[in-house]
Each structure stands twice: as structure tokens, then as C-alpha cells.
Design a protein around this motif. Structure first.
Motif, PDB file in Angstrom:
ATOM      1  N   LEU A   1       0.666  -1.351   0.231  1.00  0.00           N
ATOM      2  CA  LEU A   1       0.059   0.027  -0.102  1.00  0.00           C
ATOM      3  C   LEU A   1       0.853   1.225   0.010  1.00  0.00           C
ATOM      4  O   LEU A   1       0.571   1.992  -0.783  1.00  0.00           O
ATOM      5  CB  LEU A   1      -1.033  -0.005   1.112  1.00  0.00           C
ATOM      6  CG  LEU A   1      -1.804   1.346   1.420  1.00  0.00           C
ATOM      7  CD1 LEU A   1      -2.696   1.296   0.189  1.00  0.00           C
ATOM      8  CD2 LEU A   1      -2.545   1.269   2.888  1.00  0.00           C
ATOM      9  N   ARG A   2       1.968   1.436   0.767  1.00  0.00           N
ATOM     10  CA  ARG A   2       2.970   2.447   1.318  1.00  0.00           C
ATOM     11  C   ARG A   2       3.503   2.867  -0.099  1.00  0.00           C
ATOM     12  O   ARG A   2       3.625   3.638  -0.882  1.00  0.00           O
ATOM     13  CB  ARG A   2       3.777   2.323   1.969  1.00  0.00           C
ATOM     14  CG  ARG A   2       3.152   2.552   3.563  1.00  0.00           C
ATOM     15  CD  ARG A   2       3.941   2.150   4.758  1.00  0.00           C
ATOM     16  NE  ARG A   2       5.148   2.829   4.631  1.00  0.00           N
ATOM     17  CZ  ARG A   2       6.480   2.196   4.495  1.00  0.00           C
ATOM     18  NH1 ARG A   2       6.615   0.998   4.576  1.00  0.00           N
ATOM     19  NH2 ARG A   2       7.429   2.825   4.477  1.00  0.00           N
ATOM     20  N   GLN A   3       3.963   1.584  -0.751  1.00  0.00           N
ATOM     21  CA  GLN A   3       4.737   1.874  -2.227  1.00  0.00           C
ATOM     22  C   GLN A   3       3.850   2.206  -3.171  1.00  0.00           C
ATOM     23  O   GLN A   3       4.272   3.062  -4.210  1.00  0.00           O
ATOM     24  CB  GLN A   3       5.569   0.450  -2.483  1.00  0.00           C
ATOM     25  CG  GLN A   3       6.906   0.410  -1.665  1.00  0.00           C
ATOM     26  CD  GLN A   3       7.206  -1.090  -1.642  1.00  0.00           C
ATOM     27  OE1 GLN A   3       6.776  -1.834  -2.498  1.00  0.00           O
ATOM     28  NE2 GLN A   3       8.265  -1.345  -0.693  1.00  0.00           N
ATOM     29  N   GLY A   4       2.632   1.855  -3.441  1.00  0.00           N
ATOM     30  CA  GLY A   4       1.635   2.107  -4.159  1.00  0.00           C
ATOM     31  C   GLY A   4       1.401   3.189  -4.215  1.00  0.00           C
ATOM     32  O   GLY A   4       1.280   4.079  -5.113  1.00  0.00           O
ATOM     33  N   VAL A   5       1.076   3.742  -3.158  1.00  0.00           N
ATOM     34  CA  VAL A   5       0.640   5.489  -3.117  1.00  0.00           C
ATOM     35  C   VAL A   5       1.805   6.338  -3.284  1.00  0.00           C
ATOM     36  O   VAL A   5       1.433   7.325  -4.134  1.00  0.00           O
ATOM     37  CB  VAL A   5       0.252   5.552  -1.690  1.00  0.00           C
ATOM     38  CG1 VAL A   5      -0.138   7.151  -1.380  1.00  0.00           C
ATOM     39  CG2 VAL A   5      -1.307   4.996  -1.226  1.00  0.00           C
ATOM     40  N   GLU A   6       2.840   5.957  -2.711  1.00  0.00           N
ATOM     41  CA  GLU A   6       4.180   6.783  -3.218  1.00  0.00           C
ATOM     42  C   GLU A   6       4.360   6.806  -5.004  1.00  0.00           C
ATOM     43  O   GLU A   6       4.388   7.802  -5.333  1.00  0.00           O
ATOM     44  CB  GLU A   6       5.396   6.230  -2.467  1.00  0.00           C
ATOM     45  CG  GLU A   6       6.539   7.070  -2.804  1.00  0.00           C
ATOM     46  CD  GLU A   6       7.871   6.625  -1.982  1.00  0.00           C
ATOM     47  OE1 GLU A   6       9.002   7.068  -2.509  1.00  0.00           O
ATOM     48  OE2 GLU A   6       7.820   6.013  -0.810  1.00  0.00           O
ATOM     49  N   ALA A   7       4.337   5.693  -5.544  1.00  0.00           N
ATOM     50  CA  ALA A   7       4.562   5.445  -6.872  1.00  0.00           C
ATOM     51  C   ALA A   7       3.268   6.356  -7.671  1.00  0.00           C
ATOM     52  O   ALA A   7       3.583   7.146  -8.603  1.00  0.00           O
ATOM     53  CB  ALA A   7       4.469   4.067  -7.543  1.00  0.00           C
ATOM     54  N   ALA A   8       2.182   6.184  -7.219  1.00  0.00           N
ATOM     55  CA  ALA A   8       1.049   7.044  -7.870  1.00  0.00           C
ATOM     56  C   ALA A   8       1.124   8.431  -7.829  1.00  0.00           C
ATOM     57  O   ALA A   8       0.946   9.103  -8.632  1.00  0.00           O
ATOM     58  CB  ALA A   8      -0.025   6.471  -7.324  1.00  0.00           C
ATOM     59  N   LEU A   9       1.647   8.974  -6.654  1.00  0.00           N
ATOM     60  CA  LEU A   9       1.801  10.342  -6.278  1.00  0.00           C
ATOM     61  C   LEU A   9       3.098  10.669  -7.131  1.00  0.00           C
ATOM     62  O   LEU A   9       2.958  11.965  -7.346  1.00  0.00           O
ATOM     63  CB  LEU A   9       1.974  10.667  -4.927  1.00  0.00           C
ATOM     64  CG  LEU A   9       0.791  10.440  -3.887  1.00  0.00           C
ATOM     65  CD1 LEU A   9       1.337  10.599  -2.413  1.00  0.00           C
ATOM     66  CD2 LEU A   9      -0.331  11.525  -4.181  1.00  0.00           C
ATOM     67  N   ALA A  10       4.024  10.082  -7.163  1.00  0.00           N
ATOM     68  CA  ALA A  10       5.496  10.502  -7.958  1.00  0.00           C
ATOM     69  C   ALA A  10       5.087  10.668  -9.275  1.00  0.00           C
ATOM     70  O   ALA A  10       5.674  11.463 -10.296  1.00  0.00           O
ATOM     71  CB  ALA A  10       6.465   9.330  -7.668  1.00  0.00           C
TER      72      ALA A  10
END
Length: 62
Positions: free
Chosen positions: A40-49
Motif C-alpha cells: 500500500l505505501r509503495q503503491g501510494v508513493e508511486a502513484a503520487l510520484a
């Protein structure tokens, strides 16, 4: 808390301070088990980036 509350994502824009935006993901409060928390954390970070104009993504707390 109902399903809509768990799926809530909010973006807050600030005029002052070190960050222009803050994004909150409600379900992250309840997702504390690996590997799902990391996914979840990596997915949110990737989506925001991936948002055009975003130059930096940082995690405030866990």
C-alpha cells in the motif's frame, strides 16, 4: 466506520510550510501487516510520484 470512510483519500493544499500538499489515505491507518502495508505505501508513493509536476514525495508518519 463504513466502507466509504475506509476508502477515503483526501488531499489538502497548504499555502505555507515545507510542503504544498498533504495526501491522507484512511485505510492506511488499519493496514499494519506486511506485506500488505508495504504494498500500500509503495503503491501510494508511486502513484503520487507519477503525477505531472510532482518533484518529491515524502512520508510523514506511519
Amino acid at each position: 466506520m463504513d466502507d466509504d470512510d475506509l476508502r477515503a483519500v483526501e488531499a489538502i493544499r497548504y499555502d505555507a510550510g515545507p510542503w504544498t500538499w498533504q495526501v491522507g489515505v484512511a485505510v492506511a491507518e488499519f493496514r499494519r501487516d506486511d506485506p500488505l502495508e508495504d504494498e500500500l505505501r509503495q503503491g501510494v508513493e508511486a502513484a503520487l510520484a507519477a503525477v505531472p509536476g510532482v518533484t518529491e514525495v515524502a512520508e510523514e508518519d506511519r
